[in-house]
Scaffold this motif. Structure first.
Motif, PDB file in Angstrom:
ATOM      1  N   GLU A  35       0.656  -1.211  -0.098  1.00  0.00           N
ATOM      2  CA  GLU A  35       0.151  -0.049  -0.247  1.00  0.00           C
ATOM      3  C   GLU A  35       0.999   0.945  -0.395  1.00  0.00           C
ATOM      4  OE1 GLU A  35      -3.536   0.470   0.040  1.00  0.00           O
ATOM      5  OE2 GLU A  35      -3.466  -1.353  -0.605  1.00  0.00           O
ATOM      6  N   ASP A  36       1.843   1.462   0.660  1.00  0.00           N
ATOM      7  CA  ASP A  36       2.960   2.826   0.798  1.00  0.00           C
ATOM      8  C   ASP A  36       4.065   1.938   0.621  1.00  0.00           C
ATOM      9  OD1 ASP A  36       2.767   1.527   3.531  1.00  0.00           O
ATOM     10  OD2 ASP A  36       1.113   3.344   4.009  1.00  0.00           O
ATOM     11  N   PHE A  37       5.215   3.253   1.047  1.00  0.00           N
ATOM     12  CA  PHE A  37       6.787   2.900   1.704  1.00  0.00           C
ATOM     13  C   PHE A  37       6.818   1.829   2.607  1.00  0.00           C
ATOM     14  CE2 PHE A  37      10.971   3.759   3.442  1.00  0.00           C
ATOM     15  CZ  PHE A  37      11.398   3.323   2.174  1.00  0.00           C
ATOM     16  N   ASP A  38       6.213   2.195   4.283  1.00  0.00           N
ATOM     17  CA  ASP A  38       6.131   1.632   5.288  1.00  0.00           C
ATOM     18  C   ASP A  38       5.980  -0.305   4.887  1.00  0.00           C
ATOM     19  OD1 ASP A  38       7.450   3.968   6.593  1.00  0.00           O
ATOM     20  OD2 ASP A  38       5.322   4.445   7.132  1.00  0.00           O
ATOM     21  N   GLU A  39       5.150  -0.142   3.914  1.00  0.00           N
ATOM     22  CA  GLU A  39       4.817  -1.665   4.492  1.00  0.00           C
ATOM     23  C   GLU A  39       5.856  -2.446   3.596  1.00  0.00           C
ATOM     24  OE1 GLU A  39       0.924  -4.635   2.452  1.00  0.00           O
ATOM     25  OE2 GLU A  39       1.096  -2.062   2.870  1.00  0.00           O
ATOM     26  N   PHE A  40       5.992  -1.535   2.415  1.00  0.00           N
ATOM     27  CA  PHE A  40       7.082  -2.338   1.437  1.00  0.00           C
ATOM     28  C   PHE A  40       8.352  -2.369   2.250  1.00  0.00           C
ATOM     29  CE2 PHE A  40      10.986  -0.809  -1.109  1.00  0.00           C
ATOM     30  CZ  PHE A  40      11.369  -2.461  -2.351  1.00  0.00           C
ATOM     31  N   ARG A  41       9.339  -1.324   2.901  1.00  0.00           N
ATOM     32  CA  ARG A  41       9.610  -1.218   4.105  1.00  0.00           C
ATOM     33  C   ARG A  41       9.858  -2.249   5.010  1.00  0.00           C
ATOM     34  NH1 ARG A  41      11.822   3.768   6.244  1.00  0.00           N
ATOM     35  NH2 ARG A  41       9.575   3.436   7.080  1.00  0.00           N
ATOM     36  N   SER A  42       8.633  -2.756   5.361  1.00  0.00           N
ATOM     37  CA  SER A  42       8.236  -3.967   6.308  1.00  0.00           C
ATOM     38  C   SER A  42       8.353  -5.644   5.805  1.00  0.00           C
ATOM     39  CB  SER A  42       7.203  -3.668   7.145  1.00  0.00           C
ATOM     40  OG  SER A  42       6.287  -4.956   8.199  1.00  0.00           O
ATOM     41  N   LYS A  43       7.955  -5.248   4.282  1.00  0.00           N
ATOM     42  CA  LYS A  43       8.463  -6.616   3.729  1.00  0.00           C
ATOM     43  C   LYS A  43       9.576  -6.899   4.001  1.00  0.00           C
ATOM     44  CE  LYS A  43       3.652  -7.020   1.995  1.00  0.00           C
ATOM     45  NZ  LYS A  43       2.535  -7.235   0.971  1.00  0.00           N
ATOM     46  N   VAL A  44      10.158  -6.137   3.215  1.00  0.00           N
ATOM     47  CA  VAL A  44      11.903  -6.545   3.201  1.00  0.00           C
ATOM     48  C   VAL A  44      12.073  -6.724   4.563  1.00  0.00           C
ATOM     49  CG1 VAL A  44      13.880  -4.839   2.980  1.00  0.00           C
ATOM     50  CG2 VAL A  44      11.736  -4.757   1.439  1.00  0.00           C
ATOM     51  N   GLY A  45      12.014  -6.512   5.725  1.00  0.00           N
ATOM     52  CA  GLY A  45      12.214  -6.746   6.760  1.00  0.00           C
ATOM     53  C   GLY A  45      12.092  -8.241   7.363  1.00  0.00           C
ATOM     54  N   GLU A  46      10.528  -8.794   7.080  1.00  0.00           N
ATOM     55  CA  GLU A  46      10.149  -9.909   7.001  1.00  0.00           C
ATOM     56  C   GLU A  46      10.711 -10.690   6.527  1.00  0.00           C
ATOM     57  OE1 GLU A  46       6.110 -10.287   5.721  1.00  0.00           O
ATOM     58  OE2 GLU A  46       5.967  -8.565   7.628  1.00  0.00           O
ATOM     59  N   VAL A  47      11.075 -10.343   5.177  1.00  0.00           N
ATOM     60  CA  VAL A  47      11.825 -11.377   4.189  1.00  0.00           C
ATOM     61  C   VAL A  47      13.450 -11.605   4.547  1.00  0.00           C
ATOM     62  CG1 VAL A  47      10.209 -11.751   2.158  1.00  0.00           C
ATOM     63  CG2 VAL A  47      12.239  -9.864   1.858  1.00  0.00           C
ATOM     64  N   THR A  48      14.210 -10.752   5.145  1.00  0.00           N
ATOM     65  CA  THR A  48      15.045 -10.604   5.634  1.00  0.00           C
ATOM     66  C   THR A  48      15.665 -10.780   6.978  1.00  0.00           C
ATOM     67  OG1 THR A  48      15.197  -8.343   6.191  1.00  0.00           O
ATOM     68  CG2 THR A  48      15.656  -8.902   3.101  1.00  0.00           C
ATOM     69  N   ARG A  49      14.453 -11.305   7.337  1.00  0.00           N
ATOM     70  CA  ARG A  49      14.367 -11.816   9.399  1.00  0.00           C
ATOM     71  C   ARG A  49      14.912 -10.075   9.738  1.00  0.00           C
ATOM     72  NH1 ARG A  49      17.103 -17.329   9.335  1.00  0.00           N
ATOM     73  NH2 ARG A  49      15.142 -18.701   7.867  1.00  0.00           N
ATOM     74  N   ASN A  50      14.857  -9.012   9.332  1.00  0.00           N
ATOM     75  CA  ASN A  50      15.193  -7.615   9.620  1.00  0.00           C
ATOM     76  C   ASN A  50      16.720  -7.561  10.248  1.00  0.00           C
ATOM     77  OD1 ASN A  50      12.533  -6.280  10.403  1.00  0.00           O
ATOM     78  ND2 ASN A  50      12.682  -8.061  11.820  1.00  0.00           N
ATOM     79  N   ALA A  51      17.361  -7.490   8.903  1.00  0.00           N
ATOM     80  CA  ALA A  51      18.614  -7.752   8.617  1.00  0.00           C
ATOM     81  C   ALA A  51      19.282  -6.012   9.065  1.00  0.00           C
ATOM     82  CB  ALA A  51      19.254  -8.034   7.000  1.00  0.00           C
ATOM     83  N   GLU A  52      20.465  -6.304   8.908  1.00  0.00           N
ATOM     84  CA  GLU A  52      21.033  -4.979   9.008  1.00  0.00           C
ATOM     85  C   GLU A  52      21.704  -4.371   7.818  1.00  0.00           C
ATOM     86  OE1 GLU A  52      23.874  -3.771  11.873  1.00  0.00           O
ATOM     87  OE2 GLU A  52      22.924  -5.426  13.629  1.00  0.00           O
ATOM     88  N   GLU A  53      21.984  -5.524   7.146  1.00  0.00           N
ATOM     89  CA  GLU A  53      22.308  -4.738   5.519  1.00  0.00           C
ATOM     90  C   GLU A  53      21.538  -6.268   5.128  1.00  0.00           C
ATOM     91  OE1 GLU A  53      26.048  -2.917   5.457  1.00  0.00           O
ATOM     92  OE2 GLU A  53      26.610  -5.083   6.784  1.00  0.00           O
ATOM     93  N   PHE A  54      21.300  -5.556   3.919  1.00  0.00           N
ATOM     94  CA  PHE A  54      20.519  -6.571   2.859  1.00  0.00           C
ATOM     95  C   PHE A  54      21.535  -6.453   1.130  1.00  0.00           C
ATOM     96  CE2 PHE A  54      17.092  -3.496   4.259  1.00  0.00           C
ATOM     97  CZ  PHE A  54      17.336  -3.062   2.804  1.00  0.00           C
ATOM     98  N   ILE A  55      20.685  -6.911   0.147  1.00  0.00           N
ATOM     99  CA  ILE A  55      20.934  -6.766  -1.009  1.00  0.00           C
ATOM    100  C   ILE A  55      20.003  -6.541  -2.227  1.00  0.00           C
ATOM    101  CG2 ILE A  55      23.576  -7.128  -0.902  1.00  0.00           C
ATOM    102  CD1 ILE A  55      23.307  -9.578  -2.781  1.00  0.00           C
TER     103      ILE A  55
END
Length: 173
Positions: A35-55
């Motif tokens: 729906e918005d950027f916050d949901e996108f960022r949250s989904k990135v956190g979910e799939v990367t297990r809240n990684a500090e760094e991701f690619i």
């Protein structure tokens, strides 16, 4: 502005520290499902297990836009939002323009410049030049004697306009 089907942009993210350790922690995210950027960022956190760094390891886009491994989440979302608001027939044109100006590193500039630079899709720069001339110099084109044709100096036109491989014409300045 006429809104059409949303652009399909999906991005795959890896948790970088897990990836370096030989474990694959990550997944695909379809930006249309956010729906918005916050949901996108949250989904990135979910799939990367809240990684500090991701690619950003891979992407799929029906708009021809491409992303690098270290493209920021903000840039990915900005591209998605702009393409969502852009009429479907202009999305390929924007992709061509973005590639010409240097890619997603120049996304903000490309977004602001695109509306003023895009001139439409043509079979050739010569076809565009003749149509442009007919519009600007309509009296001249009305009075062309039978048997004569209007010719255009395409090399001179290339100083002010360029055409992509897909036939999209852009003003250079």
């Amino acid at each position: 502005m006429l809104k059409t089907a949303t652009p399909n942009i999906s991005v795959h993210f890896w948790n970088l520290s897990e990836y370096v350790s030989g474990r694959h922690v990550g997944d695909w995210i379809d930006l249309d499902s956010c729906e918005d950027f916050d949901e996108f960022r949250s989904k990135v956190g979910e799939v990367t297990r809240n990684a500090e760094e991701f690619i950003l390891s891979d992407y799929e886009s029906d708009c021809g836009i491409s992303f690098g491994e270290l493209t920021s989440l903000e840039t990915v979302w900005e591209a998605h939002e702009f393409l969502t608001d852009l009429p479907e027939y202009e999305r390929d044109a924007f992709s061509d323009y973005l590639a010409n100006v240097g890619g997603v590193e120049y996304l903000s500039a490309a977004i602001s410049e695109f509306p003023d630079r895009y001139r439409g899709q043509w079979k050739s720069l010569e076809d565009f030049a003749i149509d442009f001339g007919a519009e600007v110099y309509s009296e001249f084109f009305k009075n062309v004697p039978p048997g004569f044709t209007v010719e255009v100096d395409v090399v001179s036109f290339e100083q002010d306009f360029w055409i992509s491989d897909n036939g999209h014409v852009f003003w250079r300045h």
